[in-house]
Design a protein around this motif. Structure first.
Motif, PDB file in Angstrom:
ATOM      1  N   TRP A 176       0.977  -1.098  -0.175  1.00  0.00           N
ATOM      2  CA  TRP A 176      -0.377  -0.310  -0.098  1.00  0.00           C
ATOM      3  C   TRP A 176       0.509   1.179   0.210  1.00  0.00           C
ATOM      4  CZ3 TRP A 176      -0.745  -4.177   3.365  1.00  0.00           C
ATOM      5  CH2 TRP A 176      -2.455  -4.303   3.446  1.00  0.00           C
TER       6      TRP A 176
ATOM      7  N   GLN B 139      -4.827   4.270   8.306  1.00  0.00           N
ATOM      8  CA  GLN B 139      -4.540   3.057   7.022  1.00  0.00           C
ATOM      9  C   GLN B 139      -3.582   2.594   7.233  1.00  0.00           C
ATOM     10  OE1 GLN B 139      -2.626   6.738   5.245  1.00  0.00           O
ATOM     11  NE2 GLN B 139      -4.272   6.613   3.733  1.00  0.00           N
TER      12      GLN B 139
ATOM     13  N   ALA C 221      -6.428  -0.242   8.888  1.00  0.00           N
ATOM     14  CA  ALA C 221      -7.003  -0.666   7.323  1.00  0.00           C
ATOM     15  C   ALA C 221      -6.913  -2.061   7.254  1.00  0.00           C
ATOM     16  CB  ALA C 221      -7.715  -0.064   6.926  1.00  0.00           C
ATOM     17  N   ALA C 222      -5.677  -1.529   6.432  1.00  0.00           N
ATOM     18  CA  ALA C 222      -4.698  -2.653   6.364  1.00  0.00           C
ATOM     19  C   ALA C 222      -4.635  -4.077   6.796  1.00  0.00           C
ATOM     20  CB  ALA C 222      -3.259  -1.990   5.364  1.00  0.00           C
TER      21      ALA C 222
ATOM     22  N   SER D 167      -8.082  -6.120   6.028  1.00  0.00           N
ATOM     23  CA  SER D 167      -8.381  -6.194   5.007  1.00  0.00           C
ATOM     24  C   SER D 167      -7.294  -7.671   4.946  1.00  0.00           C
ATOM     25  CB  SER D 167      -8.112  -5.247   4.089  1.00  0.00           C
ATOM     26  OG  SER D 167      -6.587  -4.842   4.096  1.00  0.00           O
TER      27      SER D 167
ATOM     28  N   VAL E  21      -7.994   0.131   1.480  1.00  0.00           N
ATOM     29  CA  VAL E  21      -7.859   1.085   2.025  1.00  0.00           C
ATOM     30  C   VAL E  21      -7.978   2.344   1.529  1.00  0.00           C
ATOM     31  CG1 VAL E  21      -6.032   1.353   3.395  1.00  0.00           C
ATOM     32  CG2 VAL E  21      -6.341  -0.603   3.626  1.00  0.00           C
TER      33      VAL E  21
END
Length: 727
Positions: A74, A85, A88-89, A92, A146
């Protein structure tokens, strides 16, 4: 001839045609089925005895199933990754656990030192096959949730998916492009409606037969097929079958003009052409079979597959084509028609008398010759351009061979500039590929070797010493054992059979020369630890071992191929001097082609390096195929020299074969050029080298250098054969 006897002689060509039509219908689908038995697994390209291969085999004991890592990156365009972030990464990536195709738990998400990127990975099942791209799409979609980031996927899984995508059109696009190009060239050159269709049909039948044989053998694991071998098989069969067909059809047209009757003409055609065609095929078949001496799996795979393809091309040329030409007769050349012997003789004599004087007419103009030289006279076709070229070679041979030799040597001087140390990852594909974009993003924010670490397999008792030695090695960013969690880092090392895995991330990009030098230093470091029995593998180590093996293969296979060709030429031409001369000229053509290719790749196409196997592939194809055209020329020169003497034989041989051999060279070059539709740098490089080399050989070496040298040397060129004693 009684009507019953006339009817009987039609039976054989009719039966042969019917058999081929049935075979074509039954075997045609196999060209599209080869992909079902092909594998593009990168690990199967490795040298058998290399340290990286042994390391890879040792790694398997640590895994319940073969896996392919997919590295997720990312990135943000501006600023740095924030906590939301990163969380969230991580969520996921964690949500992928248990999904179809995912093995074990995903890795933790790690930030880059510059704070602008995150990195994580998942392990995918190694047996996904055609489902791999779909699984990667699922990973990409999930990871791409993300907000404010760009998501990329790289690593072995992504590279294998891109390879599968590159080879996806090999069954259809490559074959269609090659056949259409050949058909257009034949229509433009021969201006005949039916003959190009007959030749293309024979090539298609040969390819169908070859694919069927290879498919059945691959299904039984007798031979191995990958996308690379599959593409080269198609091109090789189409090109060879077309070349042989052009030689035979041109000789049939010539014999039709001389004999007037189709069956007598075909008997003479086969008697005078079959030997040259068979010898030419033998040089190519035995040349590719020499690849069995290689230690690289994909090189060895090409050997039997290529030989099968050449054999099928010869079978089609010597059965389907003669049967069809006999049945069609002069209509095959419509709207042109082979001239009757009287008209051809008169026009030949008139042109020679006008252009070259009485002596040249006596030497090369009269179609029938003097009829006393021990061979049956042949009808030389009218070809003004090649008659003029032959006359120029005859008048100033030394000036021609000296100038062409200087030009070829000048080109060959650049051959050492061809870098064959392996293609960098970012140049593997000639169009944008997700795995390459992902690797570039990874290298921008993490150590160059991230995602493709060096893998060390060592005895568990020496794990600490090996890890310490690896970490201290110049060019190594980090080194850590793989723990029981399945990831490198602190914790209890994963042990299997008394061995441990240690991952070493390199500073340099995985395919860079810097990384390969680091692998050499790393091997020196860990091999020096007593009792560790350490093996260093991984992507970079594999590339280094492939390069080393390819260099060894060239040193072994090149002289073997040259010896094979020399023996075949000596047996065919019943001489020793001229075979040595031919082998030397095609070798010079190969070096000149490499020199030009080095300049084109670096300064026009932007390739900084070639695959380690490219020079060997280029050598086998160029030398074997280049000798083909010299075989066609010199067998005809010898045939004419038996009747008219060496000097006139060179002129007549060059005049009569110049057009058809040049056409065959153009067709073969265009056929290999069709490989550029597969967006892989390896095949693009092979396409250019072979296409350019064939044209250089056809237009310069075979048309000017060889006949000029033979003309200057004179009858002694046939030493130690009896023909050297004839004028």
């Amino acid at each position: 001839m009684p009507s019953a006897q006339r009817l009987t002689r039609w039976i054989t060509p009719v039966v042969l045609l019917v058999v081929w039509l049935i075979l074509g219908g039954l075997l045609g689908p196999y060209a599209g089925k080869l992909s079902d038995v092909a594998t593009n697994d990168q690990s199967s390209f490795l040298p058998r005895g290399a340290e990286s291969t042994r390391a890879m085999n040792a790694q398997k004991s640590f895994q319940d199933n073969d896996t392919l890592p997919a590295v997720v990156i990312w990135t943000v365009r501006e600023g740095t990754i924030d906590r939301q972030q990163r969380e969230a990464a991580a969520r996921s990536l964690a949500s992928l656990a248990g999904d179809h195709g995912i093995v074990g738990r995903p890795s933790p998400v790690l930030p880059s030192k510059d704070g602008r990127a995150l990195q994580g990975s998942v392990q995918l099942r190694g047996d996904l096959g055609h489902a791999l791209p779909d699984v990667l799409d699922d990973v990409r979609d999930t990871a791409g949730r993300v907000q404010g980031t760009e998501t990329h996927i790289t690593g072995p899984a992504a590279t294998q998916a891109d390879l599968s995508d590159a080879f996806a059109g090999i069954d259809g696009i490559l074959l269609v492009v090659a056949l259409v190009v050949v058909l257009l060239i034949l229509l433009l050159v021969y201006r005949s409606v039916l003959l190009p269709v007959i030749i293309i049909l024979g090539a298609v039948f040969a390819l169908a037969l070859a694919c069927a044989v290879v498919y059945e053998l691959a299904k039984e694991d007798v031979v191995r097929v990958d996308g690379q071998v599959q593409g080269i098989l198609s091109i090789l069969v189409i090109g060879a079958a077309t070349d042989y067909a052009l030689l035979l059809s041109a000789r049939f047209r010539e014999e039709l003009a001389a004999h007037g009757e189709r069956f007598a003409a075909m008997r003479a055609t086969l008697r005078r052409s079959a030997g040259a065609i068979t010898a030419s095929a033998a040089t190519v078949a035995l040349g590719v079979l020499a690849m069995l001496l290689s230690d690289l799996t994909n090189n060895r795979a090409l050997g039997p597959v290529g030989a099968i393809g050449i054999a099928c091309a010869v079978v089609s040329t010597l059965t389907f084509l003669p049967a069809t030409l006999v049945l069609v007769g002069r209509a095959a050349y419509w709207p042109a028609r082979p001239e009757p012997p009287a008209a051809a003789t008169a026009q030949n004599g008139a042109e020679d008398g006008a252009q070259n004087g009485a002596k040249d007419t006596a030497d090369a103009g009269a179609t029938g010759g003097d009829g006393s030289g021990g061979g049956e006279p042949t009808a030389a076709p009218i070809n003004g351009l090649w008659r003029r070229i032959a006359a120029r070679v005859d008048r100033t041979p030394r000036r021609i061979w000296a100038s062409t030799l200087v030009a070829l040597i000048a080109c060959a001087a650049f051959s050492p500039q061809l870098n064959s140390h392996g293609v960098p990852v970012d140049e593997m594909f000639v169009k944008d590929a997700p795995s390459v974009t992902g690797q570039q993003a990874l290298s921008d924010h993490f150590p160059g070797g991230s995602g493709n670490p060096a893998v060390i397999v060592a005895d568990a008792a020496a794990a600490r010493d090996v890890t310490r030695a690896a970490a201290r090695t110049e060019g190594v960013a980090t080194a850590a054992p793989v723990t029981e969690s399945g990831r490198p880092g602190p914790g209890k090392p994963l042990v299997s059979g008394g061995r441990v895995l240690i991952n070493a991330t390199l500073d340099g990009g995985a395919s860079s020369d810097e990384a390969k030098r680091t692998v050499e230093r790393l091997r020196t470091s860990v091999h020096g630890i007593s009792g560790a029995h350490a093996l260093v593998g991984g992507y970079t180590a594999q590339q280094r071992d492939i390069q080393t093996t390819a260099e060894h293969d060239r040193a072994l296979i090149v002289p073997v191929v040259l010896l094979i060709i020399l023996v075949i030429l000596a047996a065919l031409l019943r001489a020793l001097f001229v075979p040595v001369l031919l082998v030397a000229t095609v070798a010079l053509n190969f070096l000149a082609t490499l020199g030009v290719s080095a300049l084109v790749f670096q300064h026009l196409l932007g390739f900084t390096a070639t695959d380690a196997s490219v020079p060997l592939y280029a050598f086998v194809f160029l030398v074997a195929l280049g000798v083909d055209y010299n075989i066609f020329l010199l067998t005809r020169v010898r045939e004419e020299a038996l009747v008219h003497g060496t000097r006139a034989g060179i002129r007549r041989g060059l005049t009569t074969t110049g057009g058809v051999i040049t056409s065959a060279g153009v067709v073969l070059a265009a056929t290999f050029a069709a490989l550029v539709v597969i967006p892989l740098s390896f095949l693009v490089q092979i396409a250019f080298i072979v296409a350019f080399g064939v044209l250089l050989d056809t237009l310069v070496v075979r048309s000017l250098l060889v006949p000029a040298l033979a003309r200057d040397i004179g009858p002694a060129v046939w030493w130690p054969g009896a023909l050297r004693r004839r004028g």
